[in-house]
Design a protein around this motif. Sequence first.
Motif, PDB file in Angstrom:
ATOM      1  N   GLY A 244      48.562  37.894  32.810  1.00 59.92           N
ATOM      2  CA  GLY A 244      48.079  36.906  31.851  1.00 59.92           C
ATOM      3  C   GLY A 244      48.992  36.763  30.663  1.00 59.92           C
ATOM      4  O   GLY A 244      50.068  37.365  30.599  1.00 59.92           O
ATOM      5  N   CYS A 245      48.532  35.981  29.701  1.00 61.66           N
ATOM      6  CA  CYS A 245      49.326  35.734  28.504  1.00 61.66           C
ATOM      7  C   CYS A 245      49.391  36.958  27.604  1.00 61.66           C
ATOM      8  O   CYS A 245      50.316  37.117  26.825  1.00 61.66           O
ATOM      9  N   ASN A 246      48.379  37.830  27.718  1.00 61.59           N
ATOM     10  CA  ASN A 246      48.334  39.033  26.883  1.00 61.59           C
ATOM     11  C   ASN A 246      47.490  40.104  27.581  1.00 61.59           C
ATOM     12  O   ASN A 246      46.919  39.868  28.653  1.00 61.59           O
ATOM     13  N   ASP A 247      47.413  41.270  26.971  1.00 61.17           N
ATOM     14  CA  ASP A 247      46.595  42.351  27.527  1.00 61.17           C
ATOM     15  C   ASP A 247      45.134  41.947  27.642  1.00 61.17           C
ATOM     16  O   ASP A 247      44.429  42.365  28.573  1.00 61.17           O
ATOM     17  N   GLU A 248      44.663  41.156  26.685  1.00 62.74           N
ATOM     18  CA  GLU A 248      43.257  40.762  26.684  1.00 62.74           C
ATOM     19  C   GLU A 248      42.871  40.040  27.971  1.00 62.74           C
ATOM     20  O   GLU A 248      41.800  40.260  28.545  1.00 62.74           O
ATOM     21  N   ASN A 249      43.749  39.147  28.431  1.00 66.53           N
ATOM     22  CA  ASN A 249      43.465  38.412  29.663  1.00 66.53           C
ATOM     23  C   ASN A 249      43.427  39.326  30.879  1.00 66.53           C
ATOM     24  O   ASN A 249      42.574  39.172  31.764  1.00 66.53           O
ATOM     25  N   VAL A 250      44.350  40.276  30.932  1.00 69.46           N
ATOM     26  CA  VAL A 250      44.402  41.171  32.084  1.00 69.46           C
ATOM     27  C   VAL A 250      43.212  42.125  32.063  1.00 69.46           C
ATOM     28  O   VAL A 250      42.580  42.381  33.086  1.00 69.46           O
ATOM     29  N   GLU A 251      42.880  42.645  30.894  1.00 68.75           N
ATOM     30  CA  GLU A 251      41.722  43.524  30.786  1.00 68.75           C
ATOM     31  C   GLU A 251      40.450  42.792  31.193  1.00 68.75           C
ATOM     32  O   GLU A 251      39.612  43.322  31.932  1.00 68.75           O
ATOM     33  N   GLY A 252      40.288  41.558  30.720  1.00 66.70           N
ATOM     34  CA  GLY A 252      39.111  40.780  31.088  1.00 66.70           C
ATOM     35  C   GLY A 252      39.077  40.453  32.570  1.00 66.70           C
ATOM     36  O   GLY A 252      38.018  40.491  33.204  1.00 66.70           O
ATOM     37  N   GLY A 253      40.251  40.126  33.137  1.00 71.63           N
ATOM     38  CA  GLY A 253      40.316  39.827  34.562  1.00 71.63           C
ATOM     39  C   GLY A 253      39.960  41.028  35.421  1.00 71.63           C
ATOM     40  O   GLY A 253      39.214  40.916  36.401  1.00 71.63           O
ATOM     41  N   ILE A 254      40.482  42.194  35.053  1.00 71.68           N
ATOM     42  CA  ILE A 254      40.170  43.418  35.794  1.00 71.68           C
ATOM     43  C   ILE A 254      38.677  43.738  35.688  1.00 71.68           C
ATOM     44  O   ILE A 254      38.039  44.137  36.666  1.00 71.68           O
ATOM     45  N   ALA A 255      38.112  43.557  34.496  1.00 72.85           N
ATOM     46  CA  ALA A 255      36.690  43.823  34.295  1.00 72.85           C
ATOM     47  C   ALA A 255      35.837  42.914  35.176  1.00 72.85           C
ATOM     48  O   ALA A 255      34.814  43.338  35.744  1.00 72.85           O
ATOM     49  N   ALA A 256      36.243  41.648  35.319  1.00 76.28           N
ATOM     50  CA  ALA A 256      35.502  40.712  36.162  1.00 76.28           C
ATOM     51  C   ALA A 256      35.532  41.149  37.623  1.00 76.28           C
ATOM     52  O   ALA A 256      34.512  41.105  38.327  1.00 76.28           O
ATOM     53  N   LEU A 257      36.675  41.590  38.089  1.00 78.85           N
ATOM     54  CA  LEU A 257      36.793  42.034  39.483  1.00 78.85           C
ATOM     55  C   LEU A 257      36.017  43.323  39.716  1.00 78.85           C
ATOM     56  O   LEU A 257      35.374  43.494  40.756  1.00 78.85           O
ATOM     57  N   ARG A 258      36.064  44.218  38.728  1.00 77.57           N
ATOM     58  CA  ARG A 258      35.299  45.465  38.847  1.00 77.57           C
ATOM     59  C   ARG A 258      33.811  45.164  38.942  1.00 77.57           C
ATOM     60  O   ARG A 258      33.099  45.748  39.772  1.00 77.57           O
ATOM     61  N   ALA A 259      33.336  44.243  38.106  1.00 74.82           N
ATOM     62  CA  ALA A 259      31.913  43.888  38.120  1.00 74.82           C
ATOM     63  C   ALA A 259      31.511  43.227  39.436  1.00 74.82           C
ATOM     64  O   ALA A 259      30.344  43.307  39.849  1.00 74.82           O
ATOM     65  N   ALA A 260      32.477  42.603  40.090  1.00 75.71           N
ATOM     66  CA  ALA A 260      32.190  41.940  41.366  1.00 75.71           C
ATOM     67  C   ALA A 260      32.252  42.905  42.536  1.00 75.71           C
ATOM     68  O   ALA A 260      32.058  42.493  43.692  1.00 75.71           O
ATOM     69  N   GLY A 261      32.537  44.168  42.257  1.00 76.92           N
ATOM     70  CA  GLY A 261      32.542  45.168  43.313  1.00 76.92           C
ATOM     71  C   GLY A 261      33.873  45.405  43.977  1.00 76.92           C
ATOM     72  O   GLY A 261      33.944  46.088  45.007  1.00 76.92           O
ATOM     73  N   VAL A 262      34.960  44.871  43.410  1.00 79.48           N
ATOM     74  CA  VAL A 262      36.288  45.093  43.985  1.00 79.48           C
ATOM     75  C   VAL A 262      36.730  46.523  43.659  1.00 79.48           C
ATOM     76  O   VAL A 262      36.582  46.990  42.527  1.00 79.48           O
ATOM     77  N   ALA A 263      37.273  47.200  44.646  1.00 75.88           N
ATOM     78  CA  ALA A 263      37.703  48.586  44.456  1.00 75.88           C
ATOM     79  C   ALA A 263      38.978  48.662  43.630  1.00 75.88           C
ATOM     80  O   ALA A 263      39.811  47.748  43.663  1.00 75.88           O
ATOM     81  N   GLU A 264      39.115  49.757  42.923  1.00 74.88           N
ATOM     82  CA  GLU A 264      40.297  49.954  42.084  1.00 74.88           C
ATOM     83  C   GLU A 264      41.587  49.816  42.877  1.00 74.88           C
ATOM     84  O   GLU A 264      42.564  49.199  42.428  1.00 74.88           O
ATOM     85  N   ALA A 265      41.613  50.369  44.080  1.00 77.40           N
ATOM     86  CA  ALA A 265      42.827  50.351  44.890  1.00 77.40           C
ATOM     87  C   ALA A 265      43.216  48.949  45.330  1.00 77.40           C
ATOM     88  O   ALA A 265      44.350  48.729  45.778  1.00 77.40           O
ATOM     89  N   ASP A 266      42.311  47.993  45.180  1.00 71.27           N
ATOM     90  CA  ASP A 266      42.581  46.625  45.614  1.00 71.27           C
ATOM     91  C   ASP A 266      42.968  45.697  44.463  1.00 71.27           C
ATOM     92  O   ASP A 266      42.981  44.477  44.625  1.00 71.27           O
ATOM     93  N   VAL A 267      43.262  46.275  43.300  1.00 69.26           N
ATOM     94  CA  VAL A 267      43.639  45.471  42.140  1.00 69.26           C
ATOM     95  C   VAL A 267      44.946  45.981  41.554  1.00 69.26           C
ATOM     96  O   VAL A 267      45.111  47.176  41.310  1.00 69.26           O
ATOM     97  N   ILE A 268      45.868  45.075  41.337  1.00 64.29           N
ATOM     98  CA  ILE A 268      47.099  45.362  40.600  1.00 64.29           C
ATOM     99  C   ILE A 268      47.032  44.561  39.312  1.00 64.29           C
ATOM    100  O   ILE A 268      47.044  43.327  39.343  1.00 64.29           O
TER     101      ILE A 268
END
Length: 342
Positions: A244-268
């Motif tokens: 993303g444009c900054n850390d905030e976007n990436v942190e928010g994106g990761i949080a959204a995927l985590r909440a959706a049940g995506v496993a840690e190993a499946d996110v870069i």
Amino acid sequence: MSRLPLLPAPSGTVAVLAAIATLGACTTQGPEMHRTARISVAYIQKQGDQQYFRDEAAGARARASELGVDLDVVDVGTDAARTLDAVRSAVARGASGVVVAVPDPALGPQLVRIAHDARIELLASDDQICADLGDPSVCARQKLVPRVGFSGSRMGEAVGRRAAQEYRTTGWKAADTRIVAAARMDLSVCRERIDAAKLAFLRDGGQVRTLNVNTDNTPDGARSAVASTTAAEAGNPEHWVVWGCNDENVEGGIAALRAAGVAEADVIGVGLGGYLACRGWQRGERFAMRAALSISGREVGALAVQTMYDKVRSGRPFPAEAFAPTAMVDPETWQASGATCD
């Protein structure tokens, strides 16, 4: 304290070029006053509650203290009207110069006119602004306001290359993977970073479907926008790359995927800033960014004050752009790199 006489305002293109030229040529004191008068600078910042901008303000204050500069840091949030009011207030207080990190680049022509009419120095911080257009990405080079910050294309390229490196090591298939590119897309600096990241990833990692997600550049805003976009994505992708444009976007994106049940190993996740990424690394969080491009707001704030001081005190011309250094870091290397995590 004498002022140079105001010249009649030219019109059209001539007015714009005159404004850019005289921002650095017609200051409020003569050469002798420059060497003796105390310098006053206003640093007008957007989103002063974000860690990067807090660091930037701290760096600016520290350098101002070293140089004996009277510095006034003003947080205008995301309010364009407050930005203009803050600049006008700085002029009314007799500021020698104004540094502005704009909430909206469309303010550029108005800011240039205010500074030109007041015969004070104007320096852009972080985001580019243009003298005659609201979109700096289509601005003629000679009409861009001098800027201190980072190279958006270089930052984006570094993020894309690291994301591609991480992707290649996983063995994921492109058909099962999606890239989330989250940013406030109406900001030219964000588009520059995102576009450069895409090109670098394409070159080093190959073709992967990319979801462009428009956000407000905050963690909560990114989380909400990414959640909506990824939930609607067809094909049931198994793996995700987030930048993303900054850390905030990436942190928010990761949080959204985590909440959706995506496993840690499946996110870069590859951050841009490092100031939020390092907090997760400090806490030992497993579901955190794999790497981040570390940038220092303190460096930018200090560089902006130093650049303004040199112009006002000794007449040293502003550089067209002055860039602070960056470094790619991860959980194993960020501390050794010298990066700080407040």
